[in-house]
Every structure is written in C-alpha cells, then in structure tokens.
Scaffold this motif. Structure first.
Motif, PDB file in Angstrom:
ATOM      1  N   LEU A   1      15.976  24.310  -0.618  1.00 13.42           N
ATOM      2  CA  LEU A   1      15.744  24.110   0.815  1.00 13.42           C
ATOM      3  C   LEU A   1      17.104  23.907   1.458  1.00 13.42           C
ATOM      4  CD1 LEU A   1      13.542  23.825   2.993  1.00 13.42           C
ATOM      5  CD2 LEU A   1      13.483  21.392   2.501  1.00 13.42           C
ATOM      6  N   ARG A   2      17.478  24.833   2.361  1.00 12.72           N
ATOM      7  CA  ARG A   2      18.810  24.815   2.964  1.00 12.72           C
ATOM      8  C   ARG A   2      18.673  24.803   4.484  1.00 12.72           C
ATOM      9  NH1 ARG A   2      21.925  28.944   4.849  1.00 12.72           N
ATOM     10  NH2 ARG A   2      20.450  30.493   4.124  1.00 12.72           N
ATOM     11  N   VAL A   3      19.415  23.907   5.132  1.00 13.32           N
ATOM     12  CA  VAL A   3      19.426  23.856   6.596  1.00 13.32           C
ATOM     13  C   VAL A   3      20.162  25.093   7.093  1.00 13.32           C
ATOM     14  CG1 VAL A   3      20.152  22.555   8.622  1.00 13.32           C
ATOM     15  CG2 VAL A   3      19.376  21.341   6.575  1.00 13.32           C
ATOM     16  N   SER A   4      19.537  25.822   8.021  1.00 14.44           N
ATOM     17  CA  SER A   4      20.082  27.094   8.462  1.00 14.44           C
ATOM     18  C   SER A   4      20.744  26.984   9.842  1.00 14.44           C
ATOM     19  CB  SER A   4      18.971  28.142   8.464  1.00 14.44           C
ATOM     20  OG  SER A   4      19.427  29.358   8.961  1.00 14.44           O
ATOM     21  N   VAL A   5      19.960  27.016  10.897  1.00 12.90           N
ATOM     22  CA  VAL A   5      20.513  27.038  12.258  1.00 12.90           C
ATOM     23  C   VAL A   5      19.858  25.965  13.116  1.00 12.90           C
ATOM     24  CG1 VAL A   5      21.090  29.498  12.214  1.00 12.90           C
ATOM     25  CG2 VAL A   5      18.848  28.792  12.996  1.00 12.90           C
TER      26      VAL A   5
ATOM     27  N   GLY B   1      15.734  20.669  19.568  1.00  6.92           N
ATOM     28  CA  GLY B   1      15.132  19.449  19.042  1.00  6.92           C
ATOM     29  C   GLY B   1      15.270  19.271  17.536  1.00  6.92           C
ATOM     30  N   GLY B   2      15.982  20.168  16.854  1.00 10.02           N
ATOM     31  CA  GLY B   2      16.106  20.002  15.410  1.00 10.02           C
ATOM     32  C   GLY B   2      16.793  21.179  14.744  1.00 10.02           C
TER      33      GLY B   2
ATOM     34  N   ILE C   1      11.832  19.118  13.303  1.00  3.37           N
ATOM     35  CA  ILE C   1      12.172  18.454  14.557  1.00  3.37           C
ATOM     36  C   ILE C   1      12.674  17.061  14.198  1.00  3.37           C
ATOM     37  CG2 ILE C   1      11.323  17.681  16.814  1.00  3.37           C
ATOM     38  CD1 ILE C   1      11.284  20.758  16.349  1.00  3.37           C
ATOM     39  N   THR C   2      13.946  16.792  14.551  1.00  6.41           N
ATOM     40  CA  THR C   2      14.573  15.546  14.143  1.00  6.41           C
ATOM     41  C   THR C   2      15.717  15.204  15.080  1.00  6.41           C
ATOM     42  OG1 THR C   2      15.715  14.421  12.335  1.00  6.41           O
ATOM     43  CG2 THR C   2      16.120  16.765  12.546  1.00  6.41           C
TER      44      THR C   2
ATOM     45  N   LYS D   1      23.053  17.447  11.311  1.00  2.35           N
ATOM     46  CA  LYS D   1      22.863  18.424  10.245  1.00  2.35           C
ATOM     47  C   LYS D   1      23.245  17.815   8.894  1.00  2.35           C
ATOM     48  CE  LYS D   1      24.016  23.096   8.790  1.00  2.35           C
ATOM     49  NZ  LYS D   1      24.668  24.352   9.114  1.00  2.35           N
ATOM     50  N   LYS D   2      24.359  17.081   8.867  1.00  2.00           N
ATOM     51  CA  LYS D   2      24.822  16.467   7.615  1.00  2.00           C
ATOM     52  C   LYS D   2      23.808  15.439   7.102  1.00  2.00           C
ATOM     53  CE  LYS D   2      28.928  14.568   5.578  1.00  2.00           C
ATOM     54  NZ  LYS D   2      29.295  13.263   5.257  1.00  2.00           N
ATOM     55  N   ASP D   3      23.285  14.600   8.016  1.00  4.10           N
ATOM     56  CA  ASP D   3      22.289  13.585   7.618  1.00  4.10           C
ATOM     57  C   ASP D   3      21.004  14.241   7.122  1.00  4.10           C
ATOM     58  OD1 ASP D   3      24.039  11.545   8.234  1.00  4.10           O
ATOM     59  OD2 ASP D   3      23.180  11.179  10.219  1.00  4.10           O
TER      60      ASP D   3
END
Length: 96
Positions: A53-57, A61-62, A79-80, A84-86
C-alpha cells in the motif's frame, strides 16, 4: 461501518484485493484518518508478490493510495488531516 473511536471504512465494492480490508480496518483506527474508501481494481504489468500500500497523490481532503498484489492494483482513497509522511508511517504500522 461506523467506528466511534476513529474513521470509517466505506465498503462499496464487492471485490477487493485479498488481505486489503483487514489492513484498512486497522488504518481507520489511526487518529486523524476520517474515511477510507477502496476504489477501482485494475491490472498492472509488473508483479508484486506481497500486498503493498503506497501513498500516491494528494486529493481534496487527503490522499489517493495504490494497493498492489500480484498483477492486480486497487485505488484507495484516504480522507485525513495527516501529512503524507505521517500517513506513510501509519500505513507501515498497520501492515505489520
């Protein structure tokens, strides 16, 4: 699915990557995560043997994240109010 102590997981698809839902259920319990929605499933050219699971763009709101396993990919909308780092650290902690 409502979660009084944290966010909520929206299950609007009948199919999800194997093992993804338990990870997302733990992610919505992280402070600062409001809503997690798994999205469209597609095919990838490369092969990823384990669930990733990788954060993309960033989205409004998230963030959008990409879940990969085997040759299958699935979008995950988070939605968070976390940075991005956290969010990446939170994902690492719930994948264990």
């Amino acid at each position: 699915m409502s979660n009084p102590g944290g966010g909520r997981l929206v299950l609007n698809h009948s199919t999800n990557l194997p093992g993804l839902i338990p990870v997302l259920e733990r992610l919505v319990k992280v402070s600062g995560v409001q809503t997690v929605t798994p999205g469209v499933i597609g095919r990838a050219k490369g092969h990823c043997p384990h669930l990733r699971l990788r954060v993309s763009v960033p989205i409004r709101g998230g963030y959008k994240a990409i879940a990969r396993q085997g040759k299958t990919v699935q979008e995950v909308f988070i939605i968070t109010n976390l940075s991005k780092k956290d969010l990446e650290e939170a994902i690492k902690s719930v994948k264990k």
